[in-house]
Design an enzyme around this catalytic site. Structure first.
Site, PDB file in Angstrom:
ATOM      1  N   GLU A 246      -0.779  -9.278  -1.500  1.00  0.00           N
ATOM      2  CA  GLU A 246      -2.201  -9.590  -1.281  1.00  0.00           C
ATOM      3  C   GLU A 246      -2.988  -9.507  -2.580  1.00  0.00           C
ATOM      4  O   GLU A 246      -3.875 -10.314  -2.835  1.00  0.00           O
ATOM      5  CB  GLU A 246      -2.786  -8.658  -0.226  1.00  0.00           C
ATOM      6  CG  GLU A 246      -2.219  -8.950   1.163  1.00  0.00           C
ATOM      7  CD  GLU A 246      -2.687  -7.950   2.202  1.00  0.00           C
ATOM      8  OE1 GLU A 246      -2.290  -6.774   2.109  1.00  0.00           O
ATOM      9  OE2 GLU A 246      -3.444  -8.344   3.100  1.00  0.00           O
TER      10      GLU A 246
ATOM     11  N   GLU B 115       3.863  -5.935   7.001  1.00  0.00           N
ATOM     12  CA  GLU B 115       3.039  -4.937   7.698  1.00  0.00           C
ATOM     13  C   GLU B 115       3.364  -4.844   9.186  1.00  0.00           C
ATOM     14  O   GLU B 115       3.264  -3.795   9.794  1.00  0.00           O
ATOM     15  CB  GLU B 115       1.564  -5.226   7.502  1.00  0.00           C
ATOM     16  CG  GLU B 115       1.044  -4.975   6.094  1.00  0.00           C
ATOM     17  CD  GLU B 115       1.224  -6.161   5.160  1.00  0.00           C
ATOM     18  OE1 GLU B 115       2.037  -7.058   5.449  1.00  0.00           O
ATOM     19  OE2 GLU B 115       0.551  -6.191   4.113  1.00  0.00           O
TER      20      GLU B 115
ATOM     21  N   ALA C 137       0.862  -1.182   0.000  1.00  0.00           N
ATOM     22  CA  ALA C 137       0.000   0.000   0.000  1.00  0.00           C
ATOM     23  C   ALA C 137       0.898   1.231   0.000  1.00  0.00           C
ATOM     24  O   ALA C 137       2.080   1.151   0.358  1.00  0.00           O
ATOM     25  CB  ALA C 137      -0.884  -0.009   1.244  1.00  0.00           C
TER      26      ALA C 137
ATOM     27  N   GLY D  60       0.429  -5.249   0.547  1.00  0.00           N
ATOM     28  CA  GLY D  60      -0.734  -5.235  -0.328  1.00  0.00           C
ATOM     29  C   GLY D  60      -0.412  -5.726  -1.727  1.00  0.00           C
ATOM     30  O   GLY D  60      -1.274  -6.251  -2.430  1.00  0.00           O
TER      31      GLY D  60
HETATM   32  N1  T1G Z   1       4.631   3.394   0.123  1.00  0.00           N
HETATM   33  C1  T1G Z   1       5.146   4.595  -0.203  1.00  0.00           C
HETATM   34  N2  T1G Z   1       6.448   4.825  -0.479  1.00  0.00           N
HETATM   35  C2  T1G Z   1       7.277   3.768  -0.412  1.00  0.00           C
HETATM   36  C3  T1G Z   1       6.829   2.470  -0.073  1.00  0.00           C
HETATM   37  C4  T1G Z   1       5.430   2.308   0.208  1.00  0.00           C
HETATM   38  N3  T1G Z   1       4.916   1.119   0.510  1.00  0.00           N
HETATM   39  N4  T1G Z   1       7.901   1.633  -0.090  1.00  0.00           N
HETATM   40  C5  T1G Z   1       8.967   2.382  -0.425  1.00  0.00           C
HETATM   41  N5  T1G Z   1       8.598   3.647  -0.629  1.00  0.00           N
HETATM   42  C6  T1G Z   1       9.472   4.765  -1.036  1.00  0.00           C
HETATM   43  C7  T1G Z   1      10.541   5.032  -0.004  1.00  0.00           C
HETATM   44  O1  T1G Z   1      10.042   5.891   1.008  1.00  0.00           O
HETATM   45  C8  T1G Z   1      11.612   5.687  -0.860  1.00  0.00           C
HETATM   46  O2  T1G Z   1      11.166   7.009  -1.090  1.00  0.00           O
HETATM   47  C9  T1G Z   1      11.491   4.942  -2.184  1.00  0.00           C
HETATM   48  O3  T1G Z   1      10.172   4.356  -2.202  1.00  0.00           O
HETATM   49  C10 T1G Z   1      12.504   3.818  -2.341  1.00  0.00           C
HETATM   50  O4  T1G Z   1      12.381   3.028  -1.164  1.00  0.00           O
HETATM   51  C11 T1G Z   1      -2.995  -3.198   3.028  1.00  0.00           C
HETATM   52  C12 T1G Z   1      -1.412  -1.836   4.611  1.00  0.00           C
HETATM   53  C13 T1G Z   1      10.219  -1.896  -1.327  1.00  0.00           C
HETATM   54  C14 T1G Z   1      12.055  -3.149  -0.182  1.00  0.00           C
HETATM   55  O5  T1G Z   1       6.149  -2.184   4.125  1.00  0.00           O
HETATM   56  O6  T1G Z   1      10.438  -2.309   2.310  1.00  0.00           O
HETATM   57  O7  T1G Z   1       0.731  -2.931   2.172  1.00  0.00           O
HETATM   58  O8  T1G Z   1      13.066   8.225  -0.008  1.00  0.00           O
HETATM   59  O9  T1G Z   1      14.676   3.607  -0.292  1.00  0.00           O
HETATM   60  O10 T1G Z   1      15.955   0.155  -0.341  1.00  0.00           O
HETATM   61  O11 T1G Z   1      -1.829  -5.035   3.843  1.00  0.00           O
HETATM   62  O12 T1G Z   1      11.085   0.406   0.240  1.00  0.00           O
HETATM   63  O13 T1G Z   1      13.096   7.758  -2.477  1.00  0.00           O
HETATM   64  O14 T1G Z   1      11.463   9.416  -1.527  1.00  0.00           O
HETATM   65  O15 T1G Z   1      13.310   1.716   0.722  1.00  0.00           O
HETATM   66  O16 T1G Z   1      15.225  -0.432  -2.729  1.00  0.00           O
HETATM   67  C15 T1G Z   1       3.698  -2.842   3.096  1.00  0.00           C
HETATM   68  C16 T1G Z   1       8.015  -0.946   2.424  1.00  0.00           C
HETATM   69  C17 T1G Z   1       2.986  -1.514   3.157  1.00  0.00           C
HETATM   70  C18 T1G Z   1       7.268  -2.212   2.042  1.00  0.00           C
HETATM   71  C19 T1G Z   1      12.552  -1.102  -1.529  1.00  0.00           C
HETATM   72  N6  T1G Z   1       4.909  -2.712   2.339  1.00  0.00           N
HETATM   73  N7  T1G Z   1       9.090  -0.671   1.503  1.00  0.00           N
HETATM   74  O17 T1G Z   1      13.714  -0.845  -0.778  1.00  0.00           O
HETATM   75  O18 T1G Z   1      14.266   1.498  -1.601  1.00  0.00           O
HETATM   76  S1  T1G Z   1       1.569  -1.612   4.189  1.00  0.00           S
HETATM   77  C20 T1G Z   1       6.056  -2.354   2.934  1.00  0.00           C
HETATM   78  C21 T1G Z   1      10.266  -1.372   1.567  1.00  0.00           C
HETATM   79  C22 T1G Z   1       0.505  -2.591   3.291  1.00  0.00           C
HETATM   80  C23 T1G Z   1      -1.634  -3.819   3.174  1.00  0.00           C
HETATM   81  C24 T1G Z   1      -0.721  -3.005   4.023  1.00  0.00           C
HETATM   82  C25 T1G Z   1      11.355  -0.910   0.640  1.00  0.00           C
HETATM   83  C26 T1G Z   1      11.523  -1.788  -0.603  1.00  0.00           C
HETATM   84  P1  T1G Z   1      12.271   8.171  -1.295  1.00  0.00           P
HETATM   85  P2  T1G Z   1      13.709   2.479  -0.477  1.00  0.00           P
HETATM   86  P3  T1G Z   1      14.888   0.059  -1.388  1.00  0.00           P
END
Ligand code: T1G
Length: 703
Positions: free
Chosen positions: A107, A127, A65, A104
């Site tokens: 999912e 999450e 998400a 998500g």
């Molecule tokens: N939403 C918004 N921005 C995100 C993002 C996300 N999910 N994931 C990464 N970014 C941005 C991050 O802030 C950075 O921004 C850029 O992308 C590169 O990220 C309903 C509710 C995917 C493994 O928890 O683990 O789904 O600083 O520097 O090292 O059940 O990002 O460049 O402006 O980390 O290559 C669940 C979180 C969400 C994954 C990539 N998903 N992200 O790592 O790059 S909750 C997560 C990561 C959800 C549902 C629920 C990592 C990555 P900027 P980065 P990276």
């Protein structure tokens, strides 16, 4: 055809490609959700489409998400509803995964009827790292395929797994190599030829087959969480939802999951962890980045092969870089090499790498006793004895040996780097790289910026941190930089409470109850009380005579009780036990010290211990901010989270203080000042923020 600005439906030879393009990680923002839903519906009514492939451009299938949407009013369509539309499609839907299909994103893939993934792809449900739970059917769909155990392990660890592992548990149907789109097309053709149609995950029950195993998996993980996740919310709610998946009809299970997700999303814990997620990505965004580019980092060196030097060398080698280790003589160098090899021998013993793997990594290590071997080095880090004269002598040799433009870094944890830089011909090339022990494990790297350093040297240090996969925090020069300076202050608050009536054991217990893995006196026993003792003796001459000084720690050290390394400190560690026992002799020492000062001990509640400890932490952090030692409150949060055990689900001391209310924190400090005005001097910055009704988050946003 373009469905939204982020999603298109492209029809080729009977296959409808619902294609997502939302850099950088294809996060499932509103336009993506609307586009997927619209793309599926458009494919469904397009008679030329026989089968649908859900695929993404760029580096990854949706990574979850869009976390930036959290805390804002929800915008339809909700992700669970999009997932349901995918699953209800009357034509087979294949999710084609690459990169990191997380949260998500995974999912959405689970709601498709089939899943193919590149061998290099990873899937996960992280999450829990945000204080949340898979809130778009993950807790309901995944167990239907895998059973409770694998589903809970994926959700509770928050760690991604490989496509191969995912296929072994049944959530990926085919692992492919090469071109994902071509492989997905071939897979689709095979499905069609074999007459495979829609396969709804919500109707699958193979994961429920063994009821006893399912419930046992739920019960064992819930019991374990009581040990390792005390006080946290989302891990327990994850278990509740997975348990319900087998007991409730899918639709009811989804209602329960949604309610649990919204409960977690509204929690301070989730706010704290989301703050931590973004903050650790913000600390690398520093002013110098706008005006300078990094210098070369091809050749690196470390001076000193002790614990820190060897740890830094290992961190470099683990990041695929080569390193030259310089020691003063052959015998010391051999000890340094052995310290490096010891790390890899442990990895071999644990099966993490093979002997051949170790040999290959060790090829990146060169040892020498000749500073002349540094002539072509781009950056050197000195990690020699923590004594200014020793470091000055090393810097003098480096100054003579290294090429123009080379960077001279020091790993000192408290010495004045401006003074050190002033002793050589190139102060503009000197910077501090404060690693935390063990340097190859601890993620935090305080990058200490002296007054004369060039901007590109600072930027180069941050580039090194990125390559070492460290979390960098920019710090100014002062005694203790950010972390140790703040630590010294809240440790004093703990010492005062100990002398006034709280035992070290009560204080440790109170801070563990707050969420710390260990309390301050346990940490002191782990690190070695002699280190703090040496610091106190170093500072004795310059200590403010009006400052209240607690001698309890000195008495303990005078007995040679330095902590775990001497099997006795504040606690007794019988036969080298890792968990100490309370020591009546320590309590007697405390009583004697109280009597010497005429102190009648009083009772401290758990809440008061926590509040005093944290008030001292936040107040000194404000001083650190006001002096420009830390750039933003989030830099303080990241430092305390990654270097000092602050519980992540509280977001860091500054985020925690915002959630408490800065006026509440200030009120406590003013109250404490009635007993000790010298220590409890409210930071002017804290007073200003309260007067202006601003928060630390406002400062993070530059308001
Ligand atoms: N939403 C918004 N921005 C995100 C993002 C996300 N999910 N994931 C990464 N970014 C941005 C991050 O802030 C950075 O921004 C850029 O992308 C590169 O990220 C309903 C509710 C995917 C493994 O928890 O683990 O789904 O600083 O520097 O090292 O059940 O990002 O460049 O402006 O980390 O290559 C669940 C979180 C969400 C994954 C990539 N998903 N992200 O790592 O790059 S909750 C997560 C990561 C959800 C549902 C629920 C990592 C990555 P900027 P980065 P990276």
């Amino acid at each position: 055809m373009q469905i939204t600005d982020k999603v298109a439906l492209i029809v080729e030879d009977g296959i409808g490609f619902v294609t997502i393009d939302n850099p950088p990680v294809n996060a499932l923002g509103q336009s993506v959700r609307e586009g997927i839903l619209g793309g599926i519906k458009a494919a469904e009514v397009d008679d030329s489409v026989e089968i649908v492939i859900l695929i993404a451009e760029g580096r990854t299938f949706p990574a979850g998400a869009d976390i930036t949407e959290f805390g804002k009013p929800p915008m339809p369509p909700a992700l669970p509803d999009v997932c349901q539309v995918v699953e209800d499609c009357s034509k087979p839907v294949i999710a084609a995964l690459h990169g990191t299909a997380l949260g998500g994103g995974f999912e959405i893939a689970l709601s498709a009827h089939y899943r193919v993934a590149l061998a290099t792809a990873k899937i996960g449900l992280p999450e829990v790292n945000l204080g949340l739970l898979p809130g778009a059917s993950g807790t309901q769909r995944m167990p239907r395929i895998t059973g409770a155990g694998p589903a809970l392990d994926l959700m509770l660890s928050g760690k991604p797994i490989s496509a191969k592992a995912a296929m072994e548990m049944g959530v990926i149907d085919e692992v492919v190599e090469g071109d994902l789109k071509a492989a997905a097309i071939a897979y689709a053709r095979r499905l069609i030829r074999a007459g495979f149609g829609v396969r709804k995950t919500s109707e699958r029950v193979e994961g429920f087959d063994n009821v006893t195993n399912y419930q046992t998996a739920v019960d064992t993980r819930r019991a374990r969480l009581k040990q390792v996740a005390k006080g946290q919310m989302s891990p327990f709610r994850i278990v509740d939802c997975v348990e319900a998946a087998r007991k409730l009809p899918f639709a009811e299970g989804m209602v329960m999951e949604r309610a649990a997700f919204m409960e977690c999303l509204a929690s301070d814990q989730s706010k704290g962890m989301i703050h931590a997620f973004f903050s650790e990505r913000q600390t690398a965004k520093i002013p110098e980045m706008k005006v300078a580019k990094p210098r070369s980092l091809d050749n690196l060196a470390v001076i000193g092969g002790g614990t820190m030097g060897a740890g830094i060398a290992v961190a470099m080698m683990d990041a695929g870089m080569s390193v030259v280790m310089i020691e003063r003589d052959q015998e010391s160098l051999e000890r340094g090499r052995a310290n490096v090899e010891k790390v890899y021998d442990r990895n071999v013993a644990k099966g993490r790498i093979s002997e051949a793997g170790k040999a290959s990594i060790m090829q990146r290590f060169t040892g020498s006793v000749d500073y002349g071997d540094l002539a072509d080095v781009d950056l050197v880090i000195e990690a020699v004895f923590e004594e200014i004269e020793v470091k000055k002598a090393v810097f003098a040799q480096l100054d003579g040996a290294m090429k123009p433009g080379a960077i001279l870094a020091t790993n000192t944890s408290y010495l004045n780097i401006d003074d050190l830089a002033a002793t050589i011909s190139r102060p503009e090339d000197v910077i501090g790289l404060h690693f935390f022990s063990p340097a190859n494990i601890m993620k935090l790297l305080e990058i200490v910026v002296p007054a004369q350093v060039s901007d590109d040297v600072v930027v180069t240090a941050f580039e090194l941190a990125r390559r070492l996969r460290k979390i960098p925090v920019r710090a100014g020069v002062c005694d203790g930089f950010i972390g140790n300076r703040i630590l010294a202050n809240y440790k004093r608050a703990a010492d005062y409470m100990m002398e006034d009536g709280a035992s070290p054991y009560e204080i440790d217990a109170a801070m563990r109850d707050f969420g710390y893995p260990m309390g301050p006196f346990q940490v002191s026993d782990l690190a070695g009380g002699d280190i703090g003792w040496a610091t106190r003796k170093r500072k004795a001459a310059s200590r403010d005579p009006n400052e209240r000084y607690v001698e309890i720690a000195d008495r303990i050290c005078e007995n040679g009780w330095f902590g775990q390394k001497t099997q006795r400190g504040y606690y007794i560690y019988e036969n080298g036990a890792r968990v100490g026992q309370e020591d009546p002799e320590v309590l007697a020492i405390i009583d004697a010290e109280r009597a010497k000062k005429g102190i009648t001990p009083r009772v401290f509640s758990v809440e008061e211990i926590q509040q005093r400890y944290l008030a001292a932490m936040v107040n000194e952090a404000c001083n650190v901010l006001a002096e420009g030692i830390a750039l933003r409150p989030l830099d303080v949060d990241v430092t305390l989270l990654y270097g000092y055990g602050f519980p992540r689900w509280r977001g860091g001391p500054m985020k925690w203080a915002d959630m408490q209310g800065l006026d509440v924190i200030l009120g406590r400090i003013k109250d404490y000042a009635k007993q000790d005005a010298q220590f409890w001097q409210a930071s002017k910055l804290l007073e200003k923020l309260v007067a202006e009704g601003r928060t630390f988050d406002d400062l993070n946003k530059g308001k």
